[in-house]
Design a protein around this motif. Structure first.
Motif, PDB file in Angstrom:
ATOM      1  N   GLY A  21       0.787  -1.226   0.000  1.00 53.80           N
ATOM      2  CA  GLY A  21       0.000   0.000   0.000  1.00 53.80           C
ATOM      3  C   GLY A  21       0.821   1.279   0.000  1.00 53.80           C
ATOM      4  N   ALA A  22       2.141   1.197   0.301  1.00 49.97           N
ATOM      5  CA  ALA A  22       2.964   2.405   0.375  1.00 49.97           C
ATOM      6  C   ALA A  22       3.085   3.087  -0.987  1.00 49.97           C
ATOM      7  CB  ALA A  22       4.348   2.057   0.917  1.00 49.97           C
ATOM      8  N   LEU A  23       3.225   2.294  -2.034  1.00 49.55           N
ATOM      9  CA  LEU A  23       3.407   2.900  -3.354  1.00 49.55           C
ATOM     10  C   LEU A  23       2.131   3.576  -3.840  1.00 49.55           C
ATOM     11  CD1 LEU A  23       5.591   0.189  -5.132  1.00 49.55           C
ATOM     12  CD2 LEU A  23       6.307   2.209  -3.842  1.00 49.55           C
ATOM     13  N   ARG A  24       0.978   2.973  -3.533  1.00 44.73           N
ATOM     14  CA  ARG A  24      -0.279   3.623  -3.906  1.00 44.73           C
ATOM     15  C   ARG A  24      -0.450   4.927  -3.124  1.00 44.73           C
ATOM     16  NH1 ARG A  24      -3.488  -0.511  -3.719  1.00 44.73           N
ATOM     17  NH2 ARG A  24      -3.260  -0.808  -5.945  1.00 44.73           N
ATOM     18  N   ARG A  25      -0.110   4.911  -1.845  1.00 45.93           N
ATOM     19  CA  ARG A  25      -0.169   6.119  -1.029  1.00 45.93           C
ATOM     20  C   ARG A  25       0.742   7.201  -1.618  1.00 45.93           C
ATOM     21  NH1 ARG A  25      -2.340  10.015   2.052  1.00 45.93           N
ATOM     22  NH2 ARG A  25      -0.900  10.814   3.630  1.00 45.93           N
ATOM     23  N   ALA A  26       1.959   6.823  -2.004  1.00 47.36           N
ATOM     24  CA  ALA A  26       2.878   7.787  -2.588  1.00 47.36           C
ATOM     25  C   ALA A  26       2.330   8.354  -3.891  1.00 47.36           C
ATOM     26  CB  ALA A  26       4.237   7.133  -2.833  1.00 47.36           C
ATOM     27  N   ALA A  27       1.811   7.491  -4.759  1.00 43.78           N
ATOM     28  CA  ALA A  27       1.270   7.967  -6.037  1.00 43.78           C
ATOM     29  C   ALA A  27       0.102   8.922  -5.824  1.00 43.78           C
ATOM     30  CB  ALA A  27       0.839   6.776  -6.885  1.00 43.78           C
ATOM     31  N   ASP A  28      -0.738   8.639  -4.846  1.00 36.90           N
ATOM     32  CA  ASP A  28      -1.855   9.545  -4.542  1.00 36.90           C
ATOM     33  C   ASP A  28      -1.338  10.910  -4.107  1.00 36.90           C
ATOM     34  OD1 ASP A  28      -3.683   7.568  -5.151  1.00 36.90           O
ATOM     35  OD2 ASP A  28      -4.034   6.983  -3.060  1.00 36.90           O
ATOM     36  N   LEU A  29      -0.286  10.924  -3.302  1.00 29.07           N
ATOM     37  CA  LEU A  29       0.271  12.194  -2.842  1.00 29.07           C
ATOM     38  C   LEU A  29       0.856  12.984  -4.017  1.00 29.07           C
ATOM     39  CD1 LEU A  29       1.966  11.024   0.471  1.00 29.07           C
ATOM     40  CD2 LEU A  29       0.033  12.606   0.279  1.00 29.07           C
ATOM     41  N   PHE A  30       1.549  12.302  -4.925  1.00 30.54           N
ATOM     42  CA  PHE A  30       2.067  12.995  -6.101  1.00 30.54           C
ATOM     43  C   PHE A  30       0.933  13.520  -6.976  1.00 30.54           C
ATOM     44  CE2 PHE A  30       6.056  10.832  -5.070  1.00 30.54           C
ATOM     45  CZ  PHE A  30       7.000  11.781  -5.444  1.00 30.54           C
ATOM     46  N   ASP A  31      -0.134  12.746  -7.109  1.00 29.15           N
ATOM     47  CA  ASP A  31      -1.284  13.213  -7.893  1.00 29.15           C
ATOM     48  C   ASP A  31      -1.864  14.499  -7.311  1.00 29.15           C
ATOM     49  OD1 ASP A  31      -1.097  11.100  -9.644  1.00 29.15           O
ATOM     50  OD2 ASP A  31      -2.811   9.989  -8.824  1.00 29.15           O
ATOM     51  N   ARG A  32      -1.940  14.564  -5.986  1.00 30.40           N
ATOM     52  CA  ARG A  32      -2.582  15.702  -5.322  1.00 30.40           C
ATOM     53  C   ARG A  32      -1.676  16.914  -5.186  1.00 30.40           C
ATOM     54  NH1 ARG A  32      -4.933  11.636  -1.755  1.00 30.40           N
ATOM     55  NH2 ARG A  32      -3.449  12.162  -0.090  1.00 30.40           N
ATOM     56  N   HIS A  33      -0.374  16.731  -5.356  1.00 25.36           N
ATOM     57  CA  HIS A  33       0.573  17.828  -5.120  1.00 25.36           C
ATOM     58  C   HIS A  33       1.491  17.969  -6.335  1.00 25.36           C
ATOM     59  CE1 HIS A  33      -0.660  18.026  -0.874  1.00 25.36           C
ATOM     60  NE2 HIS A  33      -0.654  16.715  -0.921  1.00 25.36           N
ATOM     61  N   PRO A  34       1.103  18.778  -7.315  1.00 26.46           N
ATOM     62  CA  PRO A  34       1.853  18.846  -8.575  1.00 26.46           C
ATOM     63  C   PRO A  34       3.289  19.344  -8.433  1.00 26.46           C
ATOM     64  CG  PRO A  34      -0.338  19.800  -8.816  1.00 26.46           C
ATOM     65  CD  PRO A  34      -0.148  19.550  -7.361  1.00 26.46           C
ATOM     66  N   ARG A  35       3.606  20.050  -7.335  1.00 23.56           N
ATOM     67  CA  ARG A  35       4.973  20.562  -7.173  1.00 23.56           C
ATOM     68  C   ARG A  35       5.875  19.557  -6.452  1.00 23.56           C
ATOM     69  NH1 ARG A  35       8.244  24.029  -4.052  1.00 23.56           N
ATOM     70  NH2 ARG A  35       6.729  24.238  -2.359  1.00 23.56           N
ATOM     71  N   LEU A  36       5.311  18.461  -5.999  1.00 24.63           N
ATOM     72  CA  LEU A  36       6.100  17.467  -5.286  1.00 24.63           C
ATOM     73  C   LEU A  36       7.053  16.763  -6.249  1.00 24.63           C
ATOM     74  CD1 LEU A  36       6.709  15.852  -2.728  1.00 24.63           C
ATOM     75  CD2 LEU A  36       4.752  14.381  -3.263  1.00 24.63           C
ATOM     76  N   GLY A  37       8.350  16.887  -5.981  1.00 23.37           N
ATOM     77  CA  GLY A  37       9.347  16.272  -6.855  1.00 23.37           C
ATOM     78  C   GLY A  37       9.902  14.982  -6.318  1.00 23.37           C
ATOM     79  N   LEU A  38      10.093  14.913  -4.988  1.00 21.52           N
ATOM     80  CA  LEU A  38      10.645  13.702  -4.390  1.00 21.52           C
ATOM     81  C   LEU A  38      10.106  13.538  -2.980  1.00 21.52           C
ATOM     82  CD1 LEU A  38      14.113  12.179  -4.720  1.00 21.52           C
ATOM     83  CD2 LEU A  38      13.242  12.552  -2.402  1.00 21.52           C
ATOM     84  N   LEU A  39       9.755  12.310  -2.652  1.00 24.39           N
ATOM     85  CA  LEU A  39       9.198  11.970  -1.348  1.00 24.39           C
ATOM     86  C   LEU A  39      10.143  10.998  -0.647  1.00 24.39           C
ATOM     87  CD1 LEU A  39       5.512  11.096  -0.604  1.00 24.39           C
ATOM     88  CD2 LEU A  39       7.329   9.584   0.185  1.00 24.39           C
TER      89      LEU A  39
END
Length: 305
Positions: A103-121
């Motif tokens: 589930g971590a990768l889906r959580r990460a992808a959701d965060l990138f979808d919601r935050h267009p300026r996010l470059g690296l997590l």
């Protein structure tokens, strides 16, 4: 694919990049863990100079990874190869001794979808079979940099390479991992370069990676880290900072510190190339770097995991 979607279908938003060298058992264990993830991500493995039999084992694994075999050991630059080899918009990084929680990768992808300026997590890292907290978690969580309203988590200027997820276009725009450094503390420079381009680099503990490092000694690791810290200063920091870092390392070498002597020798060999690639950070980013360096680490980050 939303966070609410079932895990039966692959989540095409995210791929996993793995680098490995001459550790087939550990690499196969990592592939086992990645194959079991509900996201069923595409996996790209860069086999950094292992023998052909190891490459064959990796290619035959049920995860059906795309295995790239450079003609030489590419070090951390293997991650650049892997990112270029996938079209997924987000790429998670693993070494051959690390993987991701379900589930971590889906959580990460959701965060990138919601935050267009996010470059690296940068993920929260749990170490060993017991899942101890990596001491770096506390350091990153205590970052003194102010939170940004358009980003999740805490802004940081460093991360653990085997527990991070990047936006592919941002990673490529920043040039990925720098060839001058090759391997060892290479993450800091990438964090600087992403931030200098306006991308957000954050620590987000709701995304969890697992790390099972070899408990044996790592000869030569300390000089590599010192070498690359000095080269990073020459590549991006103001000239007085680079000169001061050089002087301190030289003083340690002259005082008989063998690690410092090896680090200085390695840095001097690479220094002409670093100077050619020198690009000082924008003022705001340099001020952020100074703020981070001036902040002592939290007390709970100083002990073993």
């Amino acid at each position: 694919m939303s966070a609410e979607s079932g895990g039966a279908r692959p989540d095409s938003r995210i791929a996993v990049a793995v680098i490995t060298r001459n550790r087939p058992d550990s690499a196969l264990h990592t592939l086992d863990r990645l194959a079991a993830l509900p996201e069923r991500p595409q996996v790209v493995v860069v086999d950094n100079g292992s023998d052909p039999a190891t490459t064959t084992l990796l290619r035959s694994h049920p995860v059906a990874a795309r295995v790239l075999r450079p003609a030489r050991n590419t070090g951390a630059l293997g991650r650049n190869w892997a990112v270029r080899a996938t079209s997924a918009p987000y790429v998670a990084f693993s070494d051959d001794d690390s993987w991701w929680e379900p589930g971590a990768l889906r959580r990460a992808a959701d965060l990138f979808d919601r935050h267009p300026r996010l470059g690296l997590l940068s993920a929260r890292t749990l170490v060993g079979d017991e899942g101890h907290e990596d001491p770096l978690n506390a350091v990153l969580a205590a970052s003194p940099l102010p939170r940004a309203p358009d980003l999740p988590g805490v802004p940081v200027l460093g991360f653990l390479g085997c527990a991070a997820v990047a936006r592919r276009p941002a990673f490529l725009a920043a040039g990925g991992y720098h060839p001058v450094l090759f391997f060892g503390a290479e993450e800091t420079l990438l964090a600087y370069d992403l931030t200098a381009l306006g991308w957000g680099v954050v620590h987000e503990p709701s995304v969890v990676a697992r790390h099972r490092p070899d408990t044996g000694t790592r000869p030569g690791r300390a000089p590599l880290v010192q070498r690359n810290e000095l080269l990073t200063a020459w590549l991006r920091r103001p000239l007085p900072v680079a000169l001061g870092s050089t002087g301190r390392l030289a003083a340690d070498a002259l005082a008989g510190d063998s690690d410092a002597r090896h680090a200085l020798g390695g840095a001097l060999l690479r220094l002409p190339r670093a100077v050619r690639h020198r690009r000082p950070l924008p003022r705001a980013v340099e001020e952020a770097v100074r703020t981070v360096h001036a902040t002592p680490p939290p007390s709970d980050s100083l002990g073993p995991p």
